[in-house]
Design a protein around this motif. Structure first.
Motif, PDB file in Angstrom:
ATOM      1  N   MET A   1       0.733  -1.304   0.025  1.00 48.77           N
ATOM      2  CA  MET A   1      -0.125  -0.206  -0.089  1.00 48.77           C
ATOM      3  C   MET A   1       0.900   1.114   0.128  1.00 48.77           C
TER       4      MET A   1
ATOM      5  N   GLU B  12      -6.603  -7.252  -9.890  1.00 43.79           N
ATOM      6  CA  GLU B  12      -7.015  -6.439  -8.715  1.00 43.79           C
ATOM      7  C   GLU B  12      -6.071  -5.633  -7.950  1.00 43.79           C
ATOM      8  N   LYS B  13      -4.840  -6.162  -7.838  1.00 45.48           N
ATOM      9  CA  LYS B  13      -3.808  -5.694  -7.326  1.00 45.48           C
ATOM     10  C   LYS B  13      -3.298  -4.517  -8.129  1.00 45.48           C
ATOM     11  N   GLU B  16      -5.631  -1.441  -7.947  1.00 42.19           N
ATOM     12  CA  GLU B  16      -5.338  -0.923  -6.849  1.00 42.19           C
ATOM     13  C   GLU B  16      -4.425   0.431  -7.105  1.00 42.19           C
ATOM     14  N   LYS B  19      -5.388   3.326  -8.859  1.00 46.10           N
ATOM     15  CA  LYS B  19      -6.657   3.968  -8.474  1.00 46.10           C
ATOM     16  C   LYS B  19      -6.740   5.634  -8.723  1.00 46.10           C
ATOM     17  N   ASN B  57      -5.557  -0.010   4.947  1.00 48.85           N
ATOM     18  CA  ASN B  57      -5.794  -0.566   3.741  1.00 48.85           C
ATOM     19  C   ASN B  57      -7.362  -0.299   2.983  1.00 48.85           C
ATOM     20  N   THR B  59      -8.856   0.551   0.281  1.00 49.60           N
ATOM     21  CA  THR B  59      -8.707   0.837  -1.096  1.00 49.60           C
ATOM     22  C   THR B  59      -9.192   1.828  -1.880  1.00 49.60           C
ATOM     23  N   ASP B  60     -10.330   1.951  -1.537  1.00 48.24           N
ATOM     24  CA  ASP B  60     -11.280   2.866  -2.504  1.00 48.24           C
ATOM     25  C   ASP B  60     -11.670   4.224  -1.891  1.00 48.24           C
TER      26      ASP B  60
END
Lengths: 420, 103
Positions: A1, B12-13, B16, B19, B57, B59-60
């Motif tokens: 992240m 998906e990763k 992310e 984004k 975490n 993600t959105d």
């Protein structure tokens, strides 16, 4: 992240690179470090964004702000004003009369464009397999290999109406069907990247800007006709295109998207790059094949008018842009593709606009829009608002059209009929 | 990579990581970064948002910034825009409040 909050997309198509975009990129690294915000900004080199006349250009996300003609000296202001204080630099934006146009999507140059083959060009990092996958890349290949029979693949391309983008406009599915129906122990597919028309850079931009798309399209085509080997024939004057395709092949092999038993389907495929020495005639199918075979690039007659052979084996030669359309056709469907364009010319066409026009660059428009729209709406009209005299369309084998032909549609039939 | 499911995982990763270029964003946090905002610590507030989002975490959730918001006496000012809901504006923000608002 990550802690990233800004994606800075710098156009590194050849036009912007020659206008200095790589130096600008280096300067961004320095200035971001000075402000101690390196960890907050992704710097991404993309392929051609299209409006080459405004280069170096860049787009900054999440806002999608478009800057033009950026110089090394502008970088400090972009970082301190836009990145640190959140105040986009209006003087670097395009202006419509007095009003600044901030967002890329509002720039008039893009308004009439529909991007299919160029979908990712200028939007993703062409050297990143992950970014291609993020846009839905290789999904079409996976679906084709695991759920469709080769004949279904050919039928879907027939239904889409896709025709060769190299200029001839030959229906793609007929070429594929010929090779599919020919029994042979080996078959080949060749991607024709021998773009030689003066001022043309459609295929180069695609190979440079979205190489994995071309790889995926080639493998779908190969599966349809039963080919196990592919060649990229790219001219030596396109070193970046050659580098990017080679890199894409390596990346795909590394994760098993190319090689043996792809997606567990039993389908095997390998591809390599062959460099052309830059002979215009080698864009012709048979001359190209001879050049790949290691012989002189002479056009020779074919035994069958439609069927090419390399090393005596059935071979399909498809243009870069034709192949670039294929993954999207399978992702979005034949019906979607054939809803664009004219009755006989489906989909979109990429053009390189050059000459005394305001917005020179790389564009993609639906088949059938008029030359007037292409030149005046997308291209912005003549420099200095001079009177339009003529346009040269389709390279040396094309023709010149005058003001009387401005309402000609850009599609295979109309343009052919318009040339006297 | 052997199946479409493997590909989906990678996608998906990768989405992310992309984004900022218009992925699936549920909440947008807009930090006012005018002169008065910065003077009152808007940068710290924004950094804390970024750190907290990463730590949790989320993600959105997207953090972005804007210029002077005009409400100087309430700086740092932060707008929280959630899809389908009225915009919420927070004033006098500081890193501690950021951590709480995330909870």
């Amino acid at each position: 992240m990550s802690l990233k909050r800004i994606d800075l997309l710098i156009c590194c198509g050849s036009g912007c690179v020659s206008a200095g975009s790589l130096k600008i990129k280096e300067r961004f690294h320095e200035v971001l470090a000075e402000h101690n915000i390196t960890s907050e900004v992704n710097i991404i080199e993309t392929g051609c964004m299209g409006p080459c006349d405004y280069g170096p250009v860049m787009v900054i996300y999440p806002e999608g702000i478009f800057y033009k003609k950026v110089t090394v000296d502008d970088v400090a202001e972009i970082v301190s004003e836009h990145f640190v204080k959140g105040r986009p630099v209006s003087r670097l934006m395009l202006h419509d009369e007095e009003k600044a146009i901030a967002a890329q999507k509002d720039v008039p140059f893009y308004q009439k464009q529909v991007k299919v083959a160029l979908e990712n060009c200028g939007y993703i990092d062409p050297e990143s397999l992950d970014e291609y996958i993020a846009t839905g890349g290789y999904e079409a290949l996976g679906t084709v290999l695991t759920e469709m029979k080769p004949q279904d693949v050919i039928d879907l391309i027939k239904e889409s109406g896709l025709r060769g983008r190299g200029g001839g406009g030959f229906p793609t599915h007929i070429k594929w069907q010929m090779v599919h129906d020919n029994k042979a122990d080996e078959k080949y597919i060749i991607c024709n990247g021998d773009e030689g028309d003066p001022g043309a850079f459609m295929d180069r931009s695609l190979l440079e800007g979205d190489p994995h798309r071309i790889l995926e399209g080639m493998m779908i085509a190969a599966y349809a006709m039963g080919a196990t080997n592919g060649f990229f024939y790219i001219r030596a004057e396109y070193p970046l295109a050659i580098k990017r395709i080679k890199m894409a092949i390596e990346q795909a092999k590394e994760v098993g998207l190319m090689g043996k038993d792809i997606f567990g389907s039993g389908f095997c495929f390998d591809a390599e790059v062959r460099t052309g020495a830059g002979a215009f005639v080698c864009g012709e199918e048979m001359a190209l094949i001879h050049s790949i075979e290691g012989m002189r690039g002479n056009p020779t007659p074919k035994l069958h008018i439609l069927l090419c052979r390399s090393w005596g084996k059935p071979t399909v030669v498809n243009n870069v842009e034709t192949i670039g359309n294929i993954p999207t056709i399978f992702r979005k469907g034949a019906e979607w593709f054939s809803s664009m364009g004219t009755e006989k010319s489906k989909g979109t066409k990429v053009f390189a606009l050059t000459g005394d026009i305001k917005n020179t660059g790389l564009v993609e428009v639906p088949m059938g829009i008029t030359l007037r729209e292409l030149i005046f709406d997308v291209g912005g009209g003549m420099i200095g608002n001079h009177k339009f005299k003529a346009v040269q369309l389709g390279g040396p084998s094309g023709g010149c059209l005058t003001v009387d032909h401005l309402d000609t549609g850009v599609d295979y039939e109309s343009s052919k009929n318009a040339v006297p | 990579m052997k199946t479409l499911a493997d590909l989906k995982k990678i996608r998906e990763k990768a989405q992310e990581d992309m984004k900022l270029r218009g992925g699936n964003v549920r909440i947008k946090i807009v930090v006012g970064m005018g002169t008065s905002g910065i003077a009152m610590g808007a940068r710290e507030v924004m950094k804390t948002f970024l750190e907290e989002i990463a730590a949790r975490n989320l993600t959105d959730v997207l953090v972005t910034q804007t210029g002077e918001k005009g409400l100087s006496s309430m700086e740092p000012v932060v707008d929280l825009i959630e899809e389908g809901k009225p915009k919420v504006t927070y004033g006098n923000m500081n890193p501690d409040k950021v951590k709480k608002s995330g909870g």
